[in-house]
Design an enzyme around this catalytic site. Structure first.
Site, PDB file in Angstrom:
ATOM      1  N   LYS A 182      45.596  49.151  95.802  1.00 28.56           N
ATOM      2  CA  LYS A 182      45.854  48.674  97.160  1.00 28.56           C
ATOM      3  C   LYS A 182      44.722  49.048  98.134  1.00 28.56           C
ATOM      4  CE  LYS A 182      49.880  46.733  96.382  1.00 28.56           C
ATOM      5  NZ  LYS A 182      50.107  46.843  94.954  1.00 28.56           N
TER       6      LYS A 182
HETATM    7  C1  PLP Z   1      54.239  42.400  96.959  1.00 22.80           C
HETATM    8  C2  PLP Z   1      54.500  43.737  96.338  1.00 22.80           C
HETATM    9  N1  PLP Z   1      55.619  44.410  96.648  1.00 22.80           N
HETATM   10  C3  PLP Z   1      55.894  45.618  96.126  1.00 22.80           C
HETATM   11  C4  PLP Z   1      55.057  46.216  95.231  1.00 22.80           C
HETATM   12  C5  PLP Z   1      55.429  47.546  94.641  1.00 22.80           C
HETATM   13  O1  PLP Z   1      54.558  48.548  95.073  1.00 22.80           O
HETATM   14  P1  PLP Z   1      54.557  49.976  94.337  1.00 22.80           P
HETATM   15  O2  PLP Z   1      53.762  49.841  93.092  1.00 22.80           O
HETATM   16  O3  PLP Z   1      53.901  50.889  95.350  1.00 22.80           O
HETATM   17  O4  PLP Z   1      55.971  50.349  94.101  1.00 22.80           O
HETATM   18  C6  PLP Z   1      53.878  45.574  94.860  1.00 22.80           C
HETATM   19  C7  PLP Z   1      52.966  46.217  93.903  1.00 22.80           C
HETATM   20  O5  PLP Z   1      52.066  45.734  93.346  1.00 22.80           O
HETATM   21  C8  PLP Z   1      53.593  44.303  95.417  1.00 22.80           C
HETATM   22  O6  PLP Z   1      52.471  43.629  95.086  1.00 22.80           O
END
Ligand code: PLP
Length: 384
Positions: A182
């Site tokens: 990210k």
């Molecule tokens: C649109 C979206 N929402 C939620 C997430 C989940 O994030 P995390 O990996 O921090 O739980 C991601 C992860 O890639 C994502 O792309």
């Protein structure tokens, strides 16, 4: 041949020093650095409360707990997203109701969302896909008129703005991701921002086993061994070494963003005159985080498939990806909720054509030029 991976993290000496210092300080889990990171994050966005958690998935889960989501409720989610957005809804035995997106920007179609609202709808989770804000005014208006909660999935969206306002300081509950790839990365990590003190307090309790207050302080000098568990919570805290990374990344955010913005500009300039593809639409009044750079192949004018394009790019040493395989194509969501492609024509159309190109601060000008040239040659070779 150059090797340009799809992603490389922007970790420099400053991050390494900050994590080393934290390790030497001897606080390995949540502690003073985590609080410092939360405060700095809240200040950056101009919101009263930022509560850190172990991931954006955890952030979304606790945000939905905060609004009191119950079994049988419905939550609107966009078709083009990562599984996490929909999966958190199922934690409550509630139903994710998948809504189509616009084919040119992959953002939730607000009119389709309006049509999907039923008396059971309790919330909408718009996703700021790629780092571009959804159309927030009509979404906030829809949420107000139909009396449903808005929980933003801002996993891609720092720094992102909508009409000059920062995402995170706009809607009532916003969830960020600090996952390795990210724009602000701590490896794993997340944050919820809110204006509501009660919601912030509830998330703080839920993220550490339901312990009533400042559970992490029990091992500090001012802490006490005594604590009370007031509800069944979760183990969702961030840690100090992660926060030490996060603080440096936050400090560098504008510079990291500028590097991404320049790559996006170079791609957009080059692709504007290329036949056979077009990048996702960029809305003028929205500041883009440029987490992803997505192109749509004009398959009607090419004699190469999307798979062929991805394979040929890989043969030239360039890593690409697809964000995302729509929820309606994922076996679990398709079969459990009876989803099928004809109900999501725009997302399906875009999915068949979309490719995400490498975009990260450590890409050199030569790397970017190499990607552009590879795309140019590939299209020239395969134009009908
Ligand atoms: C649109 C979206 N929402 C939620 C997430 C989940 O994030 P995390 O990996 O921090 O739980 C991601 C992860 O890639 C994502 O792309």
């Amino acid at each position: 041949m150059r090797e340009i991976p799809f992603h490389r993290p922007a970790i420099g000496e400053e991050e390494i020093r900050s994590v080393s210092e934290t390790l030497r300080a001897g606080w390995l889990t949540m502690g003073p650095k985590t609080l410092q990171f939360e405060q700095a994050f809240a200040e950056y966005l101009g919101v009263p409360h930022a509560v850190s958690v172990s991931s954006c998935t955890a952030a979304l889960h606790l945000a939905l707990a905060c609004i009191g989501l119950k079994e049988g409720d419905e939550v609107l989610v966009p078709d083009s997203t990562f599984a996490a957005t929909a999966e958190v809804v199922t934690y409550f035995k509630a139903r994710p109701v998948v809504v189509d997106v616009h084919k040119d920007d992959l953002l939730m179609d607000v009119e389709a969302a309006e049509r999907a609202v039923t008396p059971k709808t309790r919330a909408i989770i718009p996703v700021h896909h790629s780092g571009q804000a959804c159309d927030m005014d009509p979404l906030l208006d829809l949420a107000r008129r139909r009396n449903v909660h808005l929980v933003e999935d801002a996993a891609h969206a720092i720094p992102t703005t909508y009409k000059g306002r920062k995402i995170g300081a706009l809607g009532p509950l916003t969830c960020f991701s600090f996952y390795a790839t990210k724009t602000l990365a701590t490896g794993e990590g997340g944050m919820v921002t809110t204006f509501d003190e009660k919601q912030a307090a509830r998330i703080r309790v839920l993220r550490l086993h339901g312990i009533d207050k400042d559970a992490w302080k029990r091992y500090t000098k001012e802490g006490s061994w005594y604590y009370e568990v007031v509800e069944a919570g979760y183990k969702y805290n961030l840690t100090d070494p992660q926060a030490a990374l996060g603080l440096v990344q936050l400090h560098r955010l504008e510079a990291l963003h500028e590097a991404r913005r320049r790559i996006a500009e170079a791609y957009r300039d080059a692709f504007a005159s290329m036949e056979g593809l077009r990048p996702l639409r960029v809305h003028g009044e929205r500041g883009h985080a440029w987490h992803l750079f997505v192109i749509l192949l004009d398959l009607e004018r090419l004699n190469i498939t999307r798979e062929g394009f991805i394979r040929t790019m890989a043969e030239r040493g360039i890593g690409t990806s697809v964000h995302f395989i729509p929820l309606h194509r994922q076996p679990y969501y398709r079969d459990t909720f009876g989803l099928s492609a004809p109900d999501f024509p725009s997302c399906e159309w875009a999915y068949q054509r979309q490719v995400s190109l490498p975009i990260y601060p450590d890409m050199t000008r030569e790397d970017v030029a190499y990607v552009i040239e590879a795309v140019r040659e590939l299209l020239a070779l395969h134009r009908r």
